[in-house]
Design an enzyme around this catalytic site. Structure first.
Site, PDB file in Angstrom:
ATOM      1  CE  LYS A  22      -1.819   1.492   4.097  1.00 48.91           C
ATOM      2  NZ  LYS A  22      -1.572   2.910   4.401  1.00 48.91           N
ATOM      3  CG  ASN A  23       2.141   2.681   3.537  1.00 45.16           C
ATOM      4  OD1 ASN A  23       1.006   3.026   3.227  1.00 45.16           O
ATOM      5  ND2 ASN A  23       2.475   2.334   4.768  1.00 45.16           N
ATOM      6  CB  CYS A 117      -4.359   5.731  11.136  1.00 42.30           C
ATOM      7  SG  CYS A 117      -4.564   4.503   9.870  1.00 42.30           S
ATOM      8  NE  ARG A 122      -0.043   9.682  11.133  1.00 35.72           N
ATOM      9  CZ  ARG A 122      -0.395   8.736  10.260  1.00 35.72           C
ATOM     10  NH1 ARG A 122      -1.585   8.280  10.240  1.00 35.72           N
ATOM     11  NH2 ARG A 122       0.491   8.301   9.381  1.00 35.72           N
ATOM     12  CG  ASP A 304       2.528   0.598   9.837  1.00 36.57           C
ATOM     13  OD1 ASP A 304       2.777   0.927   8.667  1.00 36.57           O
ATOM     14  OD2 ASP A 304       2.230   1.417  10.724  1.00 36.57           O
ATOM     15  NE  ARG A 397      -7.569   4.296   5.429  1.00 38.71           N
ATOM     16  CZ  ARG A 397      -6.833   4.945   6.332  1.00 38.71           C
ATOM     17  NH1 ARG A 397      -7.205   4.985   7.597  1.00 38.71           N
ATOM     18  NH2 ARG A 397      -5.717   5.550   5.978  1.00 38.71           N
TER      19      ARG A 397
HETATM   20  C1  EPZ Z   1       4.401   6.217   7.156  1.00 37.52           C
HETATM   21  O1  EPZ Z   1       3.813   7.353   7.665  1.00 37.52           O
HETATM   22  C2  EPZ Z   1       3.289   5.204   6.865  1.00 37.52           C
HETATM   23  N1  EPZ Z   1       2.301   5.787   5.947  1.00 37.52           N
HETATM   24  C3  EPZ Z   1       2.600   4.791   8.163  1.00 37.52           C
HETATM   25  O2  EPZ Z   1       1.727   3.708   7.836  1.00 37.52           O
HETATM   26  C4  EPZ Z   1       3.639   4.264   9.149  1.00 37.52           C
HETATM   27  O3  EPZ Z   1       2.996   3.974  10.367  1.00 37.52           O
HETATM   28  C5  EPZ Z   1       4.716   5.329   9.357  1.00 37.52           C
HETATM   29  O4  EPZ Z   1       5.328   5.665   8.104  1.00 37.52           O
HETATM   30  C6  EPZ Z   1       5.821   4.854  10.270  1.00 37.52           C
HETATM   31  O5  EPZ Z   1       6.415   3.726   9.725  1.00 37.52           O
HETATM   32  C7  EPZ Z   1       2.601   5.911   4.641  1.00 37.52           C
HETATM   33  O6  EPZ Z   1       3.686   5.596   4.180  1.00 37.52           O
HETATM   34  C8  EPZ Z   1       1.508   6.464   3.751  1.00 37.52           C
HETATM   35  P1  EPZ Z   1       4.047  10.144  10.164  1.00 37.52           P
HETATM   36  P2  EPZ Z   1       4.757   8.631   8.034  1.00 37.52           P
HETATM   37  O7  EPZ Z   1       2.701   9.991  10.731  1.00 37.52           O
HETATM   38  O8  EPZ Z   1       6.184   8.368   8.160  1.00 37.52           O
HETATM   39  C9  EPZ Z   1       6.611  12.513  13.211  1.00 37.52           C
HETATM   40  C10 EPZ Z   1      -0.269   2.502   7.710  1.00 37.52           C
HETATM   41  O9  EPZ Z   1      -0.991   1.911   8.507  1.00 37.52           O
HETATM   42  N2  EPZ Z   1       6.445  13.623  12.248  1.00 37.52           N
HETATM   43  O10 EPZ Z   1       4.334  11.268   9.253  1.00 37.52           O
HETATM   44  O11 EPZ Z   1       4.371   9.675   7.100  1.00 37.52           O
HETATM   45  C11 EPZ Z   1       5.280  11.949  13.697  1.00 37.52           C
HETATM   46  O12 EPZ Z   1       4.841  12.646  14.833  1.00 37.52           O
HETATM   47  C12 EPZ Z   1       0.307   3.868   8.036  1.00 37.52           C
HETATM   48  O13 EPZ Z   1       0.068   2.052   6.594  1.00 37.52           O
HETATM   49  C13 EPZ Z   1       6.782  14.909  12.642  1.00 37.52           C
HETATM   50  O14 EPZ Z   1       7.188  15.137  13.777  1.00 37.52           O
HETATM   51  O15 EPZ Z   1       4.321   8.798   9.478  1.00 37.52           O
HETATM   52  C14 EPZ Z   1       5.646  10.503  14.002  1.00 37.52           C
HETATM   53  O16 EPZ Z   1       6.261  10.438  15.285  1.00 37.52           O
HETATM   54  C15 EPZ Z   1      -0.066   4.315   9.437  1.00 37.52           C
HETATM   55  N3  EPZ Z   1       6.647  15.919  11.744  1.00 37.52           N
HETATM   56  C16 EPZ Z   1       6.711  10.177  12.948  1.00 37.52           C
HETATM   57  O17 EPZ Z   1       7.250  11.443  12.549  1.00 37.52           O
HETATM   58  C17 EPZ Z   1       6.213  15.706  10.459  1.00 37.52           C
HETATM   59  O18 EPZ Z   1       6.143  16.682   9.674  1.00 37.52           O
HETATM   60  C18 EPZ Z   1       6.125   9.444  11.721  1.00 37.52           C
HETATM   61  O19 EPZ Z   1       5.090  10.230  11.364  1.00 37.52           O
HETATM   62  C19 EPZ Z   1       5.868  14.387  10.076  1.00 37.52           C
HETATM   63  C20 EPZ Z   1       5.995  13.359  10.974  1.00 37.52           C
END
Ligand code: EPZ
Length: 416
Positions: A22-23, A117, A122, A304, A397
């Site tokens: 998916k990602n 989610c 986030r 995840d 999803r």
């Molecule tokens: C990706 O999201 C995945 N989604 C998520 O999968 C996955 O859980 C996550 O990576 C971690 O592996 C996709 O690729 C579409 P974030 P990502 O929410 O990295 C901090 C699923 O179920 N952060 O942005 O975009 C945030 O607080 C989903 O498939 C900042 O501080 O995750 C968190 O601690 C759920 N500032 C961490 O980084 C920012 O501008 C990851 O956050 C952005 C993020």
């Protein structure tokens, strides 16, 4: 609102095939908007999130053609708006991946704070700081962000929080910026490397993807390309955990074991016998003993897979500590698991202790997000008796036709 009815405790056996990630599919769809020529993406999982993002791309003026099952052609030669539809954006976090391509192609993008989610706050500060660093101006008016940049310029940027979509977005922005960009403290997930491989095949100049240091030399334009979505490591890991937690021998096919080192290591420590081959893994459960896990950015234990692994720990002998370091809201789902009979103590929003083994009993539950939904599904398959899982849109999803694939290995599950 559809639901799953599950009668747990059935013997499961056979082969389950892993779909495309998916990602990975989501970020490649977004990257195709950087390019005015056709892009063909295959091995795409037919799930809600990929359909939603393709809908969004069509609303922006991208032409989307479904060539056949799992294969799409995207042609973004006449993007007609820089506003990302707030109604769809609120339902899917990955909508944030469209900001970089639109900023590059149209010099402007407007969007709401992305939804998705409910697993934590986030924020998107890393995206906004990164774009500003590349010369963009960022405004926040009436709950819409507006970013303007006639032409982005190369820069040096250090992420102060590791974010997959943040890393992917700045890589995409830098690909067509003027000059050289160096990104530091990047996410190392396989999906980041897959994005770079795809963009390089279209003429980009990206080195270091998959490591914390990525360098991009901007080019003037990209040519069209083709991409085969990599196997979904989270889906593969969920099925491996399902086999171990329900104590059934199952073969997981079309996966990439090399993307699952951390999970394989934890499963072996927990006493699971694994036969790892080139693109399939046979899970032969023995007696499960508890282990501790700590989620961490790749190549650490994937956040995840935390939910599915918690269910495995309810079936393991001993006490296991689960430390969820990435999201502050991602352990709340275990409250419902306790009502199914699990022995769980929460020390703080990031740390729980699970004592096992405990017998789980079926009950009515609500899926709060994709991965907790899969956690409940695995718990229902372990539990004695009948469970009703509501709001299965969340599971749809991230997992394609999951009830059909589980029925094929013997699960008693139906969608109503
Ligand atoms: C990706 O999201 C995945 N989604 C998520 O999968 C996955 O859980 C996550 O990576 C971690 O592996 C996709 O690729 C579409 P974030 P990502 O929410 O990295 C901090 C699923 O179920 N952060 O942005 O975009 C945030 O607080 C989903 O498939 C900042 O501080 O995750 C968190 O601690 C759920 N500032 C961490 O980084 C920012 O501008 C990851 O956050 C952005 C993020």
């Amino acid at each position: 609102m559809q639901k799953f009815i599950v009668n747990g405790g059935k013997k499961l056996k056979g082969v389950i095939e892993v779909k495309g990630a998916k990602n990975d599919a989501l970020v490649i769809f977004a990257a195709s908007l950087l390019i005015s020529k056709p892009v063909i993406v295959s091995n795409v999982p037919e799930i809600e999130d990929t359909k939603r993002l393709l809908e969004l791309i069509e609303k922006m003026g991208g032409k989307v053609e479904r060539i056949k099952y799992g294969e799409y052609k995207i042609k973004a030669n006449n993007l007609k708006t820089y506003l990302i539809d707030p109604e769809i954006a609120k339902r899917i976090r990955a909508s944030i991946l469209l900001t970089a391509p639109l900023l590059v192609r149209l010099g402007k993008v407007k969007f709401p704070h992305p939804g998705g989610c409910v697993i934590g706050e986030r924020p998107i500060d890393q995206f906004l700081d990164g774009y500003k660093n590349m010369g963009a101006r960022v405004y926040n008016k009436r709950s819409l962000y507006e970013i303007i940049a006639p032409r982005l310029k190369g820069t040096e940027f250090v992420f102060n929080n590791i974010t997959v979509t943040g890393t992917e977005s700045l890589v995409m922005a830098a690909t067509l910026a003027k000059g050289r960009t160096v990104l530091k403290n990047c996410a190392c997930e396989p999906e980041v490397k897959s994005l770079a491989d795809f963009l390089n095949s279209c003429g980009a100049k990206i080195t270091g993807a998959g490591t914390p240091y990525i360098t991009i030399v901007g080019v003037d334009k990209l040519r069209g390309g083709v991409h085969r979505t990599i196997p979904d490591r989270v889906e593969a890991g969920s099925f491996m955990i399902l086999a171990a937690a329900t104590n059934n021998k199952i073969v997981i096919k079309n996966c990439e074991p090399g993307h699952l080192d951390s999970l394989l290591s934890s499963l072996k420590k927990a006493g699971v016998n694994l036969k790892v081959k080139k693109n399939c893994i046979e899970v032969i459960p023995l007696r499960l003993n508890s282990v501790n896990i700590k989620t961490h950015e790749y190549p650490g234990f994937p956040t995840d897979l935390q939910a599915p692994f918690c269910v495995l720990l309810t079936q393991s002998k001993g006490s296991g500590l689960v430390h969820e370091t990435i999201y502050e809201g991602r352990l709340m789902w275990t409250e419902e698991l306790k009502r199914m009979g699990a022995n769980i103590h929460m020390y703080d929003p990031h740390r729980i202790e699970i004592k096992g083994p405990t017998k789980l009993r079926g009950r009515e539950i609500e899926s709060p997000d994709i991965r907790a939904g899969m956690g409940y599904l695995i718990a229902a398959l372990c539990a004695k008796g009948r469970s009703t899982i509501n709001n299965v849109y969340q599971i749809d999803r991230g997992y394609e036709k999951i009830e059909e694939r589980l029925r094929k290995i013997g699960a008693d599950i139906k969608r109503i």
